[in-house]
Design an enzyme around this catalytic site. Structure first.
Site, PDB file in Angstrom:
ATOM      1  N   SER A 291     -22.946 -10.938  36.912  1.00 43.89           N
ATOM      2  CA  SER A 291     -22.773 -12.112  36.237  1.00 43.89           C
ATOM      3  C   SER A 291     -20.878 -12.584  36.365  1.00 43.89           C
ATOM      4  CB  SER A 291     -23.110 -11.609  34.957  1.00 43.89           C
ATOM      5  OG  SER A 291     -24.933 -11.317  35.603  1.00 43.89           O
TER       6      SER A 291
ATOM      7  N   HIS B 156      -3.666   2.862  -2.946  1.00 39.34           N
ATOM      8  CA  HIS B 156      -3.959   2.710  -1.829  1.00 39.34           C
ATOM      9  C   HIS B 156      -3.455   1.466  -1.752  1.00 39.34           C
ATOM     10  CE1 HIS B 156      -5.900   1.766   2.041  1.00 39.34           C
ATOM     11  NE2 HIS B 156      -6.285   0.790   1.725  1.00 39.34           N
TER      12      HIS B 156
ATOM     13  N   GLU C  32     -17.901  -4.903  23.604  1.00 43.08           N
ATOM     14  CA  GLU C  32     -16.919  -5.628  23.836  1.00 43.08           C
ATOM     15  C   GLU C  32     -15.230  -5.980  23.007  1.00 43.08           C
ATOM     16  OE1 GLU C  32     -20.783  -7.177  24.621  1.00 43.08           O
ATOM     17  OE2 GLU C  32     -20.003  -6.366  23.211  1.00 43.08           O
TER      18      GLU C  32
ATOM     19  N   HIS D 297     -20.745 -17.802  31.951  1.00 44.56           N
ATOM     20  CA  HIS D 297     -22.245 -18.733  31.204  1.00 44.56           C
ATOM     21  C   HIS D 297     -21.365 -19.263  30.392  1.00 44.56           C
ATOM     22  CE1 HIS D 297     -23.251 -15.821  33.764  1.00 44.56           C
ATOM     23  NE2 HIS D 297     -24.875 -15.249  34.164  1.00 44.56           N
TER      24      HIS D 297
ATOM     25  N   GLY E 102      -3.421  -4.534  12.174  1.00 45.02           N
ATOM     26  CA  GLY E 102      -3.548  -4.547  10.410  1.00 45.02           C
ATOM     27  C   GLY E 102      -5.214  -4.654  10.244  1.00 45.02           C
TER      28      GLY E 102
ATOM     29  N   HIS F  17      -2.156  -1.179   6.894  1.00 44.22           N
ATOM     30  CA  HIS F  17      -1.599  -0.923   5.937  1.00 44.22           C
ATOM     31  C   HIS F  17      -0.218  -0.126   5.045  1.00 44.22           C
ATOM     32  CE1 HIS F  17      -4.617   1.595   5.941  1.00 44.22           C
ATOM     33  NE2 HIS F  17      -4.355   2.273   4.949  1.00 44.22           N
TER      34      HIS F  17
ATOM     35  N   HIS G 287     -28.019 -16.486  23.976  1.00 40.62           N
ATOM     36  CA  HIS G 287     -26.778 -16.540  24.707  1.00 40.62           C
ATOM     37  C   HIS G 287     -26.071 -17.509  25.069  1.00 40.62           C
ATOM     38  CE1 HIS G 287     -28.979 -12.827  24.723  1.00 40.62           C
ATOM     39  NE2 HIS G 287     -28.115 -12.485  26.524  1.00 40.62           N
TER      40      HIS G 287
ATOM     41  N   HIS H 244       0.489  -1.281   0.845  1.00 43.41           N
ATOM     42  CA  HIS H 244       0.008   0.236  -0.288  1.00 43.41           C
ATOM     43  C   HIS H 244       0.833   1.296  -0.116  1.00 43.41           C
ATOM     44  CE1 HIS H 244      -3.601  -2.360   1.403  1.00 43.41           C
ATOM     45  NE2 HIS H 244      -2.300  -3.075   1.993  1.00 43.41           N
TER      46      HIS H 244
END
Length: 692
Positions: A401, A281, A427, A478, A133, A85, A490, A45
């Protein structure tokens, strides 16, 4: 007298003509090296590296405080090329500025066994802090780096005795900004007021598919970042060195908010035909265009990988970096003498060690209790908490939890950098931020936690934690369909297998509370990679270790938990081996005892970690799973594919190649066959088949 301007905080004279010449020569050398390397490899690139050469030059020459001769100096600035890149930009800069990266390394760009891979790799390329990356990961890693700096600074700095005081600099691209992980991380960075985080956004209006008008020009990126609590600036021309310097200086002086600088550039500048094209690019420019660009810059078009000696002399950061580190070392020595107990914690933190006595403090659990392994994990964390004062982490809005909290250790926020990080429902960013904190150093075993099902959201970060061999802990609770009423959305099914497929990741699913304690010990002791702990929501019987093998055997990954007494004293290998993980080990043991009462020679193997078991000597593996015992039955409530290696062609697996269901957890397990009576029934069928 020449006019002066504020540069790097010090009034300096405007550069003379000969200095302007070497500055321009240096910037164009970065461009030429980037073009040559991509052209030689015929892959890469080049466009972004060319366009951002001025930014790279100003950042490295005027602002970055590093010592290329000591890449482990704790108080160095951190630089992250999230637009990985464009790695030839960083490789060229690192070569010219004095890191241990030679011209021959640039010539081997993207080749087998080279030190210049197609995207920056931590541990392989000198001066690379994190492996980038997948777009957005480096941006979010940088938030973790900045959080680590703040956390350690608050813990170790004292008035007039600052030993942690550095910045995290980032170059990101349109692609980084489009990926959702960067938005999650930006939101947290603003919320936490990370004033030493500075992100330079390359706004070149080009993606692989064409211009950003196709998919990204409908939002105001700067306004979005400002709304997230960032200090925002704009530079209209990436070739304007004075404007770049002013913006970087203002960002560095902004101490209350993270900084975002949008910089309008033109990809592949100054290539006469490739500038502002999508092709530049991700593809070599071609020999003719490279030659034409060199002519445009006043370079010999037939000279490849050429560097004027004046550029090396001008750009080297070695002397300046060594002097900066020496000044820090003097402060550090004074601080060490003033705070010897704190210095001991510093040494332990940077070497990845806990305070002495932590192993002895870990809890044991009596037989007869029934305790969820997530609760056992909570008790283990409470036991070693005081021995790991620089350990930090948190959950994605699920602390109640996952039970992953250091009681009384405070929360990380805009005012106080406590050990408990409230990641919120993010997350993706949590995984990347934990990686950044680990890559920074000094933060002992940073961790992130959520439900096992949501490890899917974190997968890119988890994979990179393994690729970088980072000593992090992933705590996923869980861990099966026993989660129950929340239903199949879940309930993890394929997740055990998917995680085990990641090289260098240790996946541990402990059988009871005592195995959980040992699992945490293994996680805390590992220095060369990540460990995942898969913990139960439901209560699990604590096995009677006076009747079965010690939980200490978890360190081997798999071990003989129990052998039935040989009938009439007969010797020989087991007729049947039951292999299980997690909550299913107790069910396997009950089934084995029932089969033993029928006169069968049965063995139960607890295999909490396939990776550790595979690393054992072949002789040990043969002792646990003798080849002569062909009737083997594995039990785990997930996809079966990872078990066939261990059960062999004559074995069987009680697993799940279907989704779960919404019902109480005990009902789901019962209906799907995870009960001792069904295990025994399947075992009898396997024995009958083996005897045919």
């Amino acid at each position: 007298m020449a006019a002066t301007r504020q540069a790097s905080g010090v009034p300096v004279a405007a550069p003379a003509a000969h200095e302007r010449e070497v500055v321009r020569l240096s910037i164009d050398t970065i461009r030429a090296l980037s073009m040559d390397a991509v052209q030689k490899a015929n892959a890469g690139h080049p466009g972004t590296a060319m366009a951002l050469a001025p930014l790279g030059y100003v950042l490295f020459q005027k602002f970055l405080t590093v010592n290329p001769q000591d890449t482990s100096w704790p108080d160095r600035d951190r630089f992250v090329l999230s637009a990985g890149h464009a790695c030839m930009l960083q490789y060229s800069l690192n070569h010219l500025c004095g890191w241990d990266l030679g011209l021959e390394d640039l010539m081997q760009f993207r080749q087998w066994d080279s030190r210049t891979p197609g995207h920056p790799e931590r541990g392989l390329v000198p001066g690379v802090e994190v492996t980038t990356g997948p777009l957005g990961q480096g941006f979010a890693n940088a938030v973790g780096l900045a959080m680590a700096e703040r956390f350690l600074g608050e813990r170790f700095n004292r008035p007039k005795e600052e030993v942690v005081d550095h910045h995290t600099w980032v170059i990101c691209s349109d692609g980084d900004m489009m990926e959702g992980v960067s938005q999650e991380a930006a939101s947290l960075a603003g919320n936490f007021a990370l004033g030493k985080l500075i992100v330079c956004y390359d706004e070149n209006h080009i993606t692989i598919d064409g211009t950003t008008s196709l998919s990204f020009d409908g939002e105001n990126h700067a306004a979005r970042m400002a709304d997230d609590g960032w200090h925002v600036q704009r530079v209209e021309d990436s070739e304007d060195l004075a404007a770049l310097e002013d913006a970087l200086l203002a960002a560095r002086e902004e101490g209350e908010r993270p900084s975002f600088i949008a910089i309008r550039s033109h990809i592949a500048y100054p290539a006469p035909h490739a500038v502002d094209t999508a092709k530049s690019h991700g593809a070599a420019l071609g020999e003719q265009e490279v030659a034409a660009t060199k002519r445009e810059m006043g370079f010999d078009p037939d000279a490849h990988f050429w560097v004027d000696e004046r550029v090396y002399e001008h750009m080297s950061l070695r002397d300046r970096g060594a002097a900066a580190q020496a000044q820090w070392s003097e402060r550090f020595q004074s601080w060490r003498e003033a705070y010897p107990a704190m210095a001991e914690d510093w040494d332990r933190a940077w070497s990845g060690r806990l305070r002495d006595g932590w192993r002895e403090a870990l809890p044991g659990f009596p037989a007869g209790e029934a305790i969820a392994t997530r609760v056992a994990g909570q008790k283990a964390m409470a036991a070693f908490s005081a021995f790991a004062p620089t350990m930090m982490g948190g959950a994605a809005d699920l602390v109640e939890s996952t039970k992953t909290v250091f009681e009384g250790a405070g929360q990380f926020g805009a005012v106080h950098a406590g050990r408990n990080v409230p990641f919120g429902i993010r997350e993706h960013a949590m995984g990347s931020i934990v990686n950044g904190a680990a890559a920074h150093g000094g933060v002992l075993k940073p961790y992130g936690s959520t439900f096992l099902i949501f490890s899917d959201y974190m997968r890119a970060a988890v994979r990179l934690s393994a690729l970088m061999e980072l000593p992090v802990v992933w705590v996923w609770t869980h861990d099966s369909v026993a989660l129950g009423e929340d239903g199949p959305t879940h309930q993890p099914i394929e997740h055990y297998t998917a995680l085990r497929a990641i090289p260098l990741l240790w996946v541990i699913r402990p059988a009871d509370a005592n195995e959980t304690t040992v699992a945490w010990r293994v996680a805390l002791e590992r220095q060369d990679g990540p460990v995942a702990l898969l913990l139960s929501r439901q209560n699990i019987p604590v096995l009677d270790r006076s009747q079965v093998a010690s939980a200490e055997e978890l360190e081997r990954g798999g071990y003989v938990l129990w052998d039935s007494p040989a009938p009439d004293g007969a010797a020989g290998v087991p007729e049947l081996i039951l292999i299980a993980t997690g909550a299913e080990v107790a069910q396997a043991l009950d089934a084995a005892e029932a089969l033993a009462d029928e006169g069968r020679r049965v063995r139960v193997v607890s295999m909490p970690c396939m990776e550790l078991f595979e690393a054992q000597p072949p002789e040990y593996r043969e002792q646990v799973l003798p080849c002569a015992s062909t009737a083997r039955l594995a039990i785990e409530p997930g996809a079966r594919m990872s078990w066939w290696r261990w059960v062999g062609p004559h074995g069987d697996v009680i697993g799940l190649d279907r989704f779960g269901a919404s019902a109480p957890g005990t009902t789901v397990l019962e209906k799907l066959g995870f009960r001792a009576s069904h295990i025994a029934e399947r075992a009898r069928a396997l024995l009958a088949q083996d005897n045919d």
